[in-house]
Design a protein around this motif. Structure first.
Motif, PDB file in Angstrom:
ATOM      1  N   GLU A  40       6.763  14.334  47.432  1.00  0.00           N
ATOM      2  CA  GLU A  40       7.248  13.998  48.727  1.00  0.00           C
ATOM      3  C   GLU A  40       6.315  13.580  49.857  1.00  0.00           C
ATOM      4  O   GLU A  40       5.554  13.875  50.191  1.00  0.00           O
ATOM      5  CB  GLU A  40       8.137  15.390  49.402  1.00  0.00           C
ATOM      6  CG  GLU A  40       8.376  15.127  51.086  1.00  0.00           C
ATOM      7  CD  GLU A  40       9.183  16.080  51.612  1.00  0.00           C
ATOM      8  OE1 GLU A  40       8.645  17.016  52.007  1.00  0.00           O
ATOM      9  OE2 GLU A  40       9.888  16.068  52.648  1.00  0.00           O
ATOM     10  N   CYS A 146      12.627  18.780  48.794  1.00  0.00           N
ATOM     11  CA  CYS A 146      11.900  19.157  49.403  1.00  0.00           C
ATOM     12  C   CYS A 146      12.906  20.540  50.425  1.00  0.00           C
ATOM     13  O   CYS A 146      13.282  21.320  49.249  1.00  0.00           O
ATOM     14  CB  CYS A 146      10.797  19.148  50.428  1.00  0.00           C
ATOM     15  SG  CYS A 146       9.669  20.233  51.131  1.00  0.00           S
ATOM     16  N   ARG A 150      16.035  24.360  49.393  1.00  0.00           N
ATOM     17  CA  ARG A 150      16.890  25.946  49.981  1.00  0.00           C
ATOM     18  C   ARG A 150      18.436  25.433  50.300  1.00  0.00           C
ATOM     19  O   ARG A 150      18.945  26.550  50.296  1.00  0.00           O
ATOM     20  CB  ARG A 150      16.509  25.954  51.686  1.00  0.00           C
ATOM     21  CG  ARG A 150      15.282  26.108  51.639  1.00  0.00           C
ATOM     22  CD  ARG A 150      14.551  26.524  52.446  1.00  0.00           C
ATOM     23  NE  ARG A 150      13.854  26.904  52.968  1.00  0.00           N
ATOM     24  CZ  ARG A 150      12.346  27.774  52.996  1.00  0.00           C
ATOM     25  NH1 ARG A 150      13.675  28.951  53.106  1.00  0.00           N
ATOM     26  NH2 ARG A 150      11.046  28.203  52.637  1.00  0.00           N
ATOM     27  N   GLY A 171       6.672  18.557  49.532  1.00  0.00           N
ATOM     28  CA  GLY A 171       5.170  18.855  50.046  1.00  0.00           C
ATOM     29  C   GLY A 171       5.544  20.347  51.501  1.00  0.00           C
ATOM     30  O   GLY A 171       5.561  20.524  52.718  1.00  0.00           O
ATOM     31  N   PRO A 173       4.526  23.974  52.150  1.00  0.00           N
ATOM     32  CA  PRO A 173       3.383  24.644  53.035  1.00  0.00           C
ATOM     33  C   PRO A 173       3.177  25.685  51.891  1.00  0.00           C
ATOM     34  O   PRO A 173       4.326  26.505  51.479  1.00  0.00           O
ATOM     35  CB  PRO A 173       4.133  24.673  54.312  1.00  0.00           C
ATOM     36  CG  PRO A 173       4.841  24.991  54.383  1.00  0.00           C
ATOM     37  CD  PRO A 173       6.193  24.118  52.661  1.00  0.00           C
ATOM     38  N   ARG A 176       4.500  29.553  52.850  1.00  0.00           N
ATOM     39  CA  ARG A 176       6.082  29.970  51.873  1.00  0.00           C
ATOM     40  C   ARG A 176       6.118  29.535  50.793  1.00  0.00           C
ATOM     41  O   ARG A 176       7.042  29.706  49.808  1.00  0.00           O
ATOM     42  CB  ARG A 176       7.376  29.043  52.512  1.00  0.00           C
ATOM     43  CG  ARG A 176       7.473  29.605  54.211  1.00  0.00           C
ATOM     44  CD  ARG A 176       8.957  28.763  54.983  1.00  0.00           C
ATOM     45  NE  ARG A 176       8.447  27.403  54.825  1.00  0.00           N
ATOM     46  CZ  ARG A 176       8.003  26.695  56.169  1.00  0.00           C
ATOM     47  NH1 ARG A 176       7.216  27.706  56.729  1.00  0.00           N
ATOM     48  NH2 ARG A 176       7.392  25.217  55.850  1.00  0.00           N
TER      49      ARG A 176
HETATM   50  O1  LIG Z   1      11.841  24.806  53.301  1.00  0.00           O
HETATM   51  C1  LIG Z   1      10.291  25.025  53.523  1.00  0.00           C
HETATM   52  O2  LIG Z   1       9.866  26.391  53.648  1.00  0.00           O
HETATM   53  C2  LIG Z   1       9.521  24.084  53.373  1.00  0.00           C
HETATM   54  C3  LIG Z   1      10.188  22.267  53.569  1.00  0.00           C
HETATM   55  C4  LIG Z   1       9.540  21.032  53.728  1.00  0.00           C
HETATM   56  O3  LIG Z   1       8.374  21.834  53.978  1.00  0.00           O
HETATM   57  C5  LIG Z   1      10.318  19.917  54.294  1.00  0.00           C
HETATM   58  O4  LIG Z   1      11.200  19.754  53.414  1.00  0.00           O
HETATM   59  O5  LIG Z   1       8.969  18.901  54.679  1.00  0.00           O
END
Ligand SMILES: O=C(O)CCC(=O)C(=O)O
Length: 264
Positions: A40, A146, A150, A171, A173, A176
């Motif tokens: 991403e 990304c 979820r 992308g 982190p 997590r």
């Molecule tokens: O859901 C997450 O912990 C990270 C999501 C994220 O960094 C993003 O979508 O850019």
């Protein structure tokens, strides 16, 4: 099927243009693969919110041009990750670009679930509305980006549209990382599909990236996992395993749709 996930490092000591040239060269090096995946927002970094406006490009902008050429030169299906796309009205989207081995645009996907709650991407970018699948000769890809990882209902809609391989540029982190691995496996198990999740390495805007790109099979087993640093993760698998898994353990057929609202 051979897939290469390019877990490129996104650090601030490299310009966007230099990284674009490097990414195109890395794609060309994957000639012989069937599918190549980039992460991403690898031009700016997913957390470089202050860069989005200056780096935003039209759909057919410099990243499109470089990636179309690289896909054609390598003769691969390329999920070129996402770019900050500026639409003709000036709105910015987190848009993924997918190219055929001839270097033609096969699909684009605007990220549906924007990350940041009341700041960052969630306020700086528009939200996509349309789930996207892409038909390859031997299988169908479903794409998500990304934070989309979820939201299982998005993945179900992709599976309902025929997806057997779920491709997730990210992308994500480092903080997590456990969620990343867990959710990639969960999306594979519940959808009985391959998950190819490609993250970034390095650190930008003070956010160390998780790396650990991962390929999970329809049984939830990890076929390959990258480390934290820049790496090309290459894996071979047979997409026919999706149909076999769904036949041998037909849980998807036991879905009960249209439940009554909960009582209480
Ligand atoms: O859901 C997450 O912990 C990270 C999501 C994220 O960094 C993003 O979508 O850019």
């Amino acid at each position: 099927m051979r897939a290469s996930l390019i877990q490129i490092a996104v650090n601030e000591d490299e310009t966007v243009e230099a990284r674009r040239v490097r990414a195109a060269a890395l794609v060309r090096e994957q000639a012989g693969a069937d599918l190549v995946v980039l992460p991403e927002l690898w031009t700016t970094g997913a957390f470089a919110y202050e860069e989005f406006d200056a780096a935003a490009e039209p759909l057919r902008g410099p990243t499109y041009e470089a990636m179309a050429k690289a896909a054609g030169d390598a003769g691969v299906w390329l999920h070129a990750g996402s770019v900050p796309e500026r639409d003709p009205g000036g709105r910015i989207y987190n848009t993924s670009l997918l190219f055929s081995p001839a270097g033609d645009l096969a699909a684009s996907y605007r990220k549906i679930h924007r990350f940041g709650f009341d700041k960052g991407e969630a306020v700086l970018m528009g939200a996509g509305r349309e789930p996207v699948t892409v038909r390859l000769p031997e299988t169908t890809l479903g794409v998500a980006t990304c934070y989309d990882l979820r939201f299982p209902e998005l993945f179900r809609s992709l599976v309902d549209a025929g997806a057997e391989i779920l491709v997730v540029p990210a992308g994500w982190p480092e903080r997590r990382r456990s969620h990343w691995t867990l959710l990639a496996q969960a999306r594979a198990v519940e959808n009985q599909a391959f998950v190819l999740a490609c993250g970034t390495a390095g650190a930008h805007a003070g956010v160390p990236q998780a790396g650990h790109s991962i390929v999970v099979d329809p049984w939830g087993e990890v076929l390959a996992e990258a480390g934290a640093d820049e790496e090309v993760l290459t894996v071979e698998f047979d997409p026919v395993r999706v149909a076999r898994t769904r036949e041998q353990f037909p849980a998807l057929k036991d879905r009960v749709l249209g439940l009554d609202p909960p009582r209480g």
